[in-house]
Design an enzyme around this catalytic site. Sequence first.
Site, short mmCIF file in Angstrom:
data_model
loop_
_atom_site.label_atom_id
_atom_site.label_comp_id
_atom_site.label_asym_id
_atom_site.label_seq_id
_atom_site.Cartn_x
_atom_site.Cartn_y
_atom_site.Cartn_z
N GLY B 236 0.82 -1.21 0.00
CA GLY B 236 0.00 0.00 0.00
C GLY B 236 0.85 1.25 0.00
O GLY B 236 0.46 2.27 -0.54
N PHE B 237 2.02 1.18 0.62
CA PHE B 237 2.96 2.30 0.70
C PHE B 237 2.32 3.56 1.29
O PHE B 237 2.78 4.67 1.05
CB PHE B 237 3.57 2.61 -0.67
N GLY B 468 2.73 -7.16 3.81
CA GLY B 468 3.59 -7.89 2.89
C GLY B 468 5.02 -7.92 3.40
O GLY B 468 5.90 -8.55 2.80
N ARG B 625 17.23 -3.00 17.09
CA ARG B 625 17.32 -4.41 16.75
C ARG B 625 16.43 -4.71 15.54
O ARG B 625 15.27 -4.31 15.50
CB ARG B 625 16.86 -5.25 17.97
N ASN B 628 13.83 -9.54 12.41
CA ASN B 628 14.04 -10.62 11.44
C ASN B 628 14.97 -10.06 10.37
O ASN B 628 14.56 -9.21 9.56
CB ASN B 628 12.70 -11.05 10.85
N GLN B 635 13.28 -5.12 3.44
CA GLN B 635 12.64 -3.80 3.55
C GLN B 635 13.58 -2.69 3.09
O GLN B 635 13.19 -1.80 2.34
CB GLN B 635 12.24 -3.53 5.00
N GLY B 699 11.57 -0.36 14.20
CA GLY B 699 10.81 -0.40 12.95
C GLY B 699 11.69 0.01 11.78
O GLY B 699 12.67 0.74 11.93
N GLY B 701 10.38 0.14 8.02
CA GLY B 701 9.76 0.28 6.69
C GLY B 701 10.15 1.53 5.93
O GLY B 701 10.28 1.50 4.71
N GLU B 702 10.31 2.65 6.62
CA GLU B 702 10.47 3.91 5.89
C GLU B 702 11.91 4.33 5.66
O GLU B 702 12.23 4.90 4.63
CB GLU B 702 9.80 5.08 6.63
#
Lengths: 326, 744
Positions: B236-237, B468, B625, B628, B635, B699, B701-702
Amino acid sequence: MRNFAYQRAGNVTQAYTLHGNDNSADFIAGGTNLIDMVKLDIMRPERLVDVNLLPLTEIEELDDGRLKIGALVTNTDLAYDERVTTRYPVLSEALLAGASTQLRNVATTAGNVMQRTRCPYFRNPSRPCNKREPGSGCGALDGINRNHAVLGGSDKCIAVHPSDMCVGMQALGATITVEGPDGPREIPFEEYHLLPGDTPEREHDLRDGELITHVTLDAPIEGAKSHYLKLRDRMSFEFALASCAAVVALDGDTIREARIALGGIATKPWRSHEAEAALKGKPATEATFQQAAEAALAGAVPHRDAAFKIPLAKQAIVRALSTVTR
Amino acid sequence: MSDNIIGAAKPRIDGPLKLTGLAKYSSDNLLDDMVYAYGVFSSIASGEVTNIDLSVAQQSPGVIDIFHHDHFPQLFRTPSSMEQENKVDEERLPFEDNQVHYAGQFVALVVADSFENARAAAYKVKVDYKTSPVLANLAQAVKVNGTQLHQDSRNSRGDPEPAFQSAQHKIDFTYVTPVETHNPMEMHATVAAWSGDKLTMYDTTQGVVNARNVYAKVFGLSPDRVEVITPFLGSGFGSKLWPWPHAIAAAAAAREVGRPVQLVVPRQEMFTTTGHRPETSQRLRLATDDDGRLVSLRHESISTTSTIDQGNNPYVESCGKMTQGLYSCENLLVTHSTTGTNRGTPTSMRAPGAAPGLFALESAMDEMAIEAGLDPLEFRRRNYADSDESKGLPWSSNKLREAYDQAAEKFGWSKRNSEIGSMRDGNEIVGWGMATCNWEAIRRPCDARVSLRADGTAYASCATQDIGTGTYTIVAQAVSQVTGLPLEKIEVELGDSSYPSGPISGGSWATATALPAVAAAARKALEELKSYAVSERGAFVGAKADDLSIENGQLKSADGKTVAFAEVLKQRKLASADGEAHTGGAPTDQYAFRSFGAHFVEVRWDQGISNLRVSRVVSAIDVGRAVNTLTSRNQVEGAIVMGVGMALFEQTEYDHRNGRPVNNNYAEYLVPVHADQPEVDVILLDYPDYKFNEFGARGIGEIGITGLAAAVANAVYHATGKRIRELPITMDKLMDDVPQAQQA
């Protein structure tokens, strides 16, 4: 997409008979271009005549040295055919520079000759477009036109012919064989695609109901080398911003014969006789190539966003020639 | 307890479902009696609908109903609120009136018995418009209406103007980024079904809880009458964070026709009616002293919004948010303004604010370094911030200097010849550039449930989503970490608003937010299990619960006796031991939480054919950390590729005469293909941030996309001597001999 009737033809006669000579029907082979446009609602066939069963899938070497390509030979089969890769490598290179593996696997030779423009104003039914709707105006002329033509345009249309394959064929020289109710006829490749002029809706010299059955390549120029160079923003899966098919035969360091065809910058697959004249009999040097490039683009028109294509096309010509003669 | 499952490289546990096609995405739901909706989208960008002629369309095969502004139920707008979790970006309801604010706006909706029939009929709806003057882009909008300054996001300290005036070295440039469109592979889709007054939405959303709350408001229902189900997302971004008009239209149509309705937004309209990253114009003024220390830093940005939202509570692209604290500088000003255009509503797109903001800041830092006569990396080192000066708080953890060291070493930065165009390889000029990357770490409250079951498995659920990126897998890792059960014994269910309330999949929040709740729920389930074990008929009857420890899915007593969880339950004839937990947010009053990193980029410029490509990227990223390392690396690599797209290709073009999108398709809106991939080397620093949460994870993602476009632009400058301040960096901007364009 609007609903349409579907018919399947078993032979050429049946195909053009089913099609008839009105505008309500279209032939479908690979469908990679047609179905796209039907979904966009810019082509609205009432009937589709499927020609995939026609016996036009062979590639045949003729006694006079020419190569006869069936209309249904896929881009993949043509690109990897040994007779093409050895005798006409520029065509193989051009084919493989186009689209993606998946598309090439179903796209056909005749379908690629018939490929229609990517002009965004053509491809949206709510935009003005003289090609799609004669008289409605040209959205691209003063609009966003980075992907448009700098050669062969008119004040009615500057849409680019998008094919890579056709640029290769244009450089090699070819004949298109068509067949219809009035029998078969042959059209020189260079005369097949039409300039937009005042009638951009007329894209080619194919009469209603006629069907392309073959494309026959001229015999290769003896001793010639060739190269297809495609320039674009990303490295793959994009239409050309400028491309050049160069075929050159040398006598020592002198250019005996040269063929130059250009893509991505013109309203039809563009053969540059001007560039060829500037090369013939001249030494194969960068200065000669530059002169050929200048000659090829002499009449180019720098539209709003497309002016860079003029120097870019020159670069494509010079680099392609340098590569061929290296 | 198993220590090494957190930080391990584990393949996605849902991988087999996806590979075999068993993973059900929204539009895969084919309900009994379901019908299909297809939109009629405005062909003008500004004006009003004067007439809708349905005479031909209604005769089209299979048509059930056609909705439009004169034929649509009365609904309620939702007050957009992040806090109440009922956020929308485009507050206007579909078919609310006859006004048209952007090309691609829904003006009618055809419902028919098949997708094909609905689309065919939609093409036959004839709409007449009256057009109004259009604001087609940022420049036109600013000229006509000026800008609106957003005071709440203004940040300042010191006195930047005099410091700038008296400084030795200074720069003042404006950087521009175009509209970019998310383009997730999975199209936006909704299957809406009513059962009495209960609404079920199989919906492409990055936030099932938020979506549920929004639909409840819009249809005047209590939230427990709405269920939003999104077990899988084809990404979705950011475009699927908040509900868009199509989902509301589908639900309303389903209620009206009394049958489930499926609506898939066509690819072309995913450029118009489901959000985009807005156009920005950012003025950067930087000044340094003789030692190359920043003495004044100003970052003033304007971003476009839609005329629908301008004046209310518009989406603001927070370009300067990272600038506030990334570098040390006593005199600073960050402002954000918006201007309304006739485009659809913009929204968050991967690293909102920071992606365009760090293109501007990190390009300006490169220009400033050159102006001050310093190596760009050395210049950044000199301006390292020991604390977050915008908040007056210490960093929870900041390993930026180590990221610089490791990436520079691996890239070979010390071999860089700073002279422009000096590094050559055959026909190509090689350029090297670098930039800092930065993203704020956010952790929100969260609920989760874990059950230890009599069949020896564990079960975890949370109303967050796997977009995802591997959320299923890291939730299982967290359960495994606490219980000692192996991953294959752990079942995870996400993506249903009826599960315990979890976070949106956005902002790099999900990992940091969901994992502590899952772990807490697992611990509660273990406590429950222990209490079963020590009570009558229990496996450890008579022992003290506190004396039992956990080892590899078993309870263990002080004297070394072990009994598997399943046996403990069987002995008590119990199905499961359950735990539910609620965890809070991060202690933002004590620390500033951010992730840091650095990109080093090599470009190759073949001037003879005007060909530019990114050939190599080395990035070192500090996210605390990495839970995974397989999916984390994935990512960052994906974000780098997306950053290459941002740098070289991506821009949604609108016709300057009428505001209509021009390249709204996958062929002409360019993103990198395989052949464009550079050699990518990602270094994940491993400094768990335990001040942030028990897993030390901030986190991921970005952050990978931030700064990348600037690193490319800086490398391009090094190769060509041309400073490109307007993305994307296309060949025409680098060519020397482009003739004057013909005036129309």
